[in-house]
Design a protein around this motif. Structure first.
Motif, PDB file in Angstrom:
ATOM      1  N   GLU A 168       7.176   0.899   5.347  1.00 48.42           N
ATOM      2  CA  GLU A 168       6.375   0.275   4.302  1.00 48.42           C
ATOM      3  C   GLU A 168       5.095  -0.271   4.911  1.00 48.42           C
ATOM      4  OE1 GLU A 168       7.065  -3.078   0.808  1.00 48.42           O
ATOM      5  OE2 GLU A 168       8.686  -1.771   1.485  1.00 48.42           O
ATOM      6  N   LEU A 169       3.993  -0.152   4.156  1.00 49.36           N
ATOM      7  CA  LEU A 169       2.697  -0.651   4.610  1.00 49.36           C
ATOM      8  C   LEU A 169       2.193  -1.696   3.622  1.00 49.36           C
ATOM      9  CD1 LEU A 169       0.204  -0.506   6.503  1.00 49.36           C
ATOM     10  CD2 LEU A 169      -0.687   1.317   5.018  1.00 49.36           C
ATOM     11  N   LEU A 170       1.854  -2.878   4.149  1.00 47.49           N
ATOM     12  CA  LEU A 170       1.309  -3.966   3.344  1.00 47.49           C
ATOM     13  C   LEU A 170      -0.129  -4.245   3.768  1.00 47.49           C
ATOM     14  CD1 LEU A 170       4.262  -6.550   3.512  1.00 47.49           C
ATOM     15  CD2 LEU A 170       3.939  -4.685   1.870  1.00 47.49           C
ATOM     16  N   GLU A 171      -0.896  -4.773   2.836  1.00 43.48           N
ATOM     17  CA  GLU A 171      -2.254  -5.207   3.151  1.00 43.48           C
ATOM     18  C   GLU A 171      -2.444  -6.635   2.661  1.00 43.48           C
ATOM     19  OE1 GLU A 171      -6.339  -2.994   3.111  1.00 43.48           O
ATOM     20  OE2 GLU A 171      -6.026  -3.806   1.090  1.00 43.48           O
ATOM     21  N   ALA A 172      -2.993  -7.476   3.509  1.00 48.03           N
ATOM     22  CA  ALA A 172      -3.316  -8.858   3.161  1.00 48.03           C
ATOM     23  C   ALA A 172      -4.808  -9.073   3.377  1.00 48.03           C
ATOM     24  CB  ALA A 172      -2.515  -9.831   4.022  1.00 48.03           C
ATOM     25  N   VAL A 173      -5.449  -9.750   2.437  1.00 49.28           N
ATOM     26  CA  VAL A 173      -6.884 -10.031   2.537  1.00 49.28           C
ATOM     27  C   VAL A 173      -7.099 -11.529   2.402  1.00 49.28           C
ATOM     28  CG1 VAL A 173      -9.177  -9.543   1.622  1.00 49.28           C
ATOM     29  CG2 VAL A 173      -7.406  -7.775   1.521  1.00 49.28           C
ATOM     30  N   VAL A 174      -7.891 -12.082   3.319  1.00 50.34           N
ATOM     31  CA  VAL A 174      -8.248 -13.501   3.288  1.00 50.34           C
ATOM     32  C   VAL A 174      -9.623 -13.634   2.651  1.00 50.34           C
ATOM     33  CG1 VAL A 174      -8.608 -15.591   4.650  1.00 50.34           C
ATOM     34  CG2 VAL A 174      -6.932 -13.887   5.409  1.00 50.34           C
ATOM     35  N   HIS A 175      -9.716 -14.480   1.615  1.00 56.05           N
ATOM     36  CA  HIS A 175     -10.965 -14.703   0.889  1.00 56.05           C
ATOM     37  C   HIS A 175     -11.421 -16.149   1.074  1.00 56.05           C
ATOM     38  CE1 HIS A 175      -9.979 -11.000  -1.452  1.00 56.05           C
ATOM     39  NE2 HIS A 175      -8.743 -11.479  -1.371  1.00 56.05           N
ATOM     40  N   ILE A 176     -12.703 -16.328   1.346  1.00 47.49           N
ATOM     41  CA  ILE A 176     -13.309 -17.658   1.402  1.00 47.49           C
ATOM     42  C   ILE A 176     -14.606 -17.610   0.600  1.00 47.49           C
ATOM     43  CG2 ILE A 176     -14.383 -19.416   2.870  1.00 47.49           C
ATOM     44  CD1 ILE A 176     -12.503 -18.655   5.098  1.00 47.49           C
ATOM     45  N   GLY A 177     -14.728 -18.507  -0.378  1.00 45.61           N
ATOM     46  CA  GLY A 177     -15.938 -18.550  -1.182  1.00 45.61           C
ATOM     47  C   GLY A 177     -16.233 -17.255  -1.898  1.00 45.61           C
TER      48      GLY A 177
ATOM     49  N   ALA B 109      -0.122  -4.373   7.758  1.00 43.29           N
ATOM     50  CA  ALA B 109       1.140  -4.552   8.489  1.00 43.29           C
ATOM     51  C   ALA B 109       2.086  -3.403   8.177  1.00 43.29           C
ATOM     52  CB  ALA B 109       1.789  -5.877   8.100  1.00 43.29           C
ATOM     53  N   TRP B 110       2.598  -2.773   9.237  1.00 42.81           N
ATOM     54  CA  TRP B 110       3.621  -1.735   9.092  1.00 42.81           C
ATOM     55  C   TRP B 110       4.999  -2.364   9.289  1.00 42.81           C
ATOM     56  CZ3 TRP B 110       3.187   2.914   7.064  1.00 42.81           C
ATOM     57  CH2 TRP B 110       1.954   3.575   7.098  1.00 42.81           C
ATOM     58  N   LEU B 111       5.886  -2.089   8.349  1.00 38.45           N
ATOM     59  CA  LEU B 111       7.280  -2.515   8.440  1.00 38.45           C
ATOM     60  C   LEU B 111       8.142  -1.275   8.621  1.00 38.45           C
ATOM     61  CD1 LEU B 111       7.374  -4.987   5.396  1.00 38.45           C
ATOM     62  CD2 LEU B 111       6.642  -5.463   7.735  1.00 38.45           C
ATOM     63  N   LEU B 112       9.052  -1.325   9.575  1.00 39.28           N
ATOM     64  CA  LEU B 112       9.939  -0.194   9.854  1.00 39.28           C
ATOM     65  C   LEU B 112      11.394  -0.621   9.714  1.00 39.28           C
ATOM     66  CD1 LEU B 112       8.294   1.416  13.037  1.00 39.28           C
ATOM     67  CD2 LEU B 112       7.780   1.846  10.629  1.00 39.28           C
ATOM     68  N   ALA B 113      12.232   0.348   9.359  1.00 41.62           N
ATOM     69  CA  ALA B 113      13.665   0.088   9.229  1.00 41.62           C
ATOM     70  C   ALA B 113      14.250  -0.316  10.575  1.00 41.62           C
ATOM     71  CB  ALA B 113      14.379   1.327   8.705  1.00 41.62           C
ATOM     72  N   THR B 114      15.243  -1.193  10.544  1.00 37.34           N
ATOM     73  CA  THR B 114      15.933  -1.612  11.760  1.00 37.34           C
ATOM     74  C   THR B 114      17.283  -0.914  11.868  1.00 37.34           C
ATOM     75  OG1 THR B 114      16.930  -3.491  10.609  1.00 37.34           O
ATOM     76  CG2 THR B 114      14.834  -3.872  11.707  1.00 37.34           C
TER      77      THR B 114
ATOM     78  N   ILE C 209       0.829  -1.201   0.000  1.00 37.73           N
ATOM     79  CA  ILE C 209       0.000   0.000   0.000  1.00 37.73           C
ATOM     80  C   ILE C 209       0.865   1.254   0.000  1.00 37.73           C
ATOM     81  CG2 ILE C 209      -1.784   1.284   1.260  1.00 37.73           C
ATOM     82  CD1 ILE C 209      -2.734  -1.352   0.060  1.00 37.73           C
ATOM     83  N   ARG C 210       1.940   1.204   0.754  1.00 32.44           N
ATOM     84  CA  ARG C 210       2.834   2.357   0.883  1.00 32.44           C
ATOM     85  C   ARG C 210       4.268   1.847   0.835  1.00 32.44           C
ATOM     86  NH1 ARG C 210       7.226   5.107   3.531  1.00 32.44           N
ATOM     87  NH2 ARG C 210       6.588   7.230   4.100  1.00 32.44           N
ATOM     88  N   PRO C 211       4.920   1.867  -0.337  1.00 35.10           N
ATOM     89  CA  PRO C 211       6.301   1.401  -0.417  1.00 35.10           C
ATOM     90  C   PRO C 211       7.262   2.415   0.181  1.00 35.10           C
ATOM     91  CG  PRO C 211       5.613   2.255  -2.542  1.00 35.10           C
ATOM     92  CD  PRO C 211       4.410   2.326  -1.647  1.00 35.10           C
ATOM     93  N   GLY C 212       8.426   1.960   0.593  1.00 35.99           N
ATOM     94  CA  GLY C 212       9.438   2.866   1.117  1.00 35.99           C
ATOM     95  C   GLY C 212      10.674   2.128   1.573  1.00 35.99           C
ATOM     96  N   ARG C 213      11.771   2.858   1.685  1.00 40.73           N
ATOM     97  CA  ARG C 213      13.023   2.242   2.125  1.00 40.73           C
ATOM     98  C   ARG C 213      13.103   2.112   3.634  1.00 40.73           C
ATOM     99  NH1 ARG C 213      17.683   5.745  -0.445  1.00 40.73           N
ATOM    100  NH2 ARG C 213      16.281   7.373   0.359  1.00 40.73           N
ATOM    101  N   THR C 214      12.400   2.980   4.372  1.00 40.91           N
ATOM    102  CA  THR C 214      12.448   2.939   5.833  1.00 40.91           C
ATOM    103  C   THR C 214      11.095   2.648   6.471  1.00 40.91           C
ATOM    104  OG1 THR C 214      12.119   5.332   5.989  1.00 40.91           O
ATOM    105  CG2 THR C 214      14.395   4.539   5.902  1.00 40.91           C
TER     106      THR C 214
END
Length: 270
Positions: free
Chosen positions: A94-103, A112-117, A87-92
């Motif tokens: 980043e925001l991801l979105e996951a969707v679960v589908h059934i039927g 999910a937010w990912l942050l630089a370490t 959803i939001r790319p970046g080097r430091t």
């Protein structure tokens, strides 16, 4: 409708590139023909891990620090498909979105937010106290309170019984997340956290319902080891709403927090 596999070694079996079939171990606590959110939450992280590994520009040096799950409806014990996108790319950051589908229906949406370490060990600290290790807790048959294949699949150690709405446990699982596939320690850890809403009940689940509508996990460091420690407080309000709040631990100490919003109603309501 897909009949769940009784495979003894895992919560899920892969049936496609992004499709998974739940086994009987994934059965829910409120209804055994639904999936428990705990293993499904871990499966989402497993799929995020695969997405990042396959990315043309992998998020090197980034770590998952928050993931929130919104439960959009009934999660049937049937095959599911998980889609992941950035959803939001970046080097430091980043925001991801996951969707679960059934039927053909979206049943869970996670972000999910990912942050630089970087090295902040010189200032690393928390006022949260460590809980006693698993070997000092007592084995607990959680199946005496809850039904379902997931509850039967986990090893639970409980601290001294406290007042209603307070509880501390250590959890580990006896089965793999996905059959024949290694999962990251983070995916396996997160696959235990949603259990929190069942370890410190305010009222008997045979008389009251209090399912959670969401699950939000914040981490200030990466969990280590096979045990997840949950130090949980459950609050019911006067208008049908509740909150389960948990300090998360591993064998080293506190790692973060989890929150679950509850809808509270009597089973005899009608």
């Amino acid at each position: 409708m897909t009949t769940p596999s009784a495979a003894p070694d895992s919560y899920y079996q892969r049936v496609g590139e992004h499709r998974y079939k739940p086994t009987a171990h994934a059965g829910g606590a409120w209804s055994t023909d639904e999936q428990h959110v705990s293993p499904l939450a871990g499966l989402v992280v497993h799929e995020i891990d695969r997405y990042l590994a396959a990315s043309e520009q992998p998020a090197k040096g980034l770590a998952l620090t928050r993931i929130s799950y919104d439960i959009l409806g009934r999660i049937a014990l049937e095959e599911c498909e998980i889609t992941v996108e950035t959803i939001r790319p970046g080097r430091t950051i980043e925001l991801l979105e996951a969707v679960v589908h059934i039927g053909g229906r979206s049943v869970v949406r996670a972000r999910a937010w990912l942050l630089a370490t970087l090295d902040t060990s010189a200032v690393a600290d928390t006022p949260q106290e460590r809980i006693a290790p698993p070997e000092e807790f007592t084995p607990w048959q959680m199946g005496d309170v809850w039904d379902g294949g997931y509850i039967s699949s986990i090893d639970i150690r409980r601290g001294a019984p406290a007042s209603p709405g307070r509880g501390t446990v250590w959890l580990s699982s006896r089965v793999d997340l996905v059959s024949g596939e290694p999962s990251s320690p983070l995916a396996s850890y997160i696959g235990l956290v949603d259990t929190a809403n069942g370890i410190a009940v305010q009222r008997s689940p045979k008389e009251w319902m209090f399912p959670n509508m969401d699950l939000t996990i914040h981490l200030h460091r990466r969990p280590e080891g096979r045990w997840a420690g949950l130090d949980t407080t459950v609050s019911f309000g006067p208008t049908g709403h509740g909150l389960t709040s948990t300090v998360l631990h591993d064998s080293v100490g506190p790692v973060g927090h989890a929150l679950q919003t509850l809808t509270v109603r009597p089973l005899t309501e009608g």
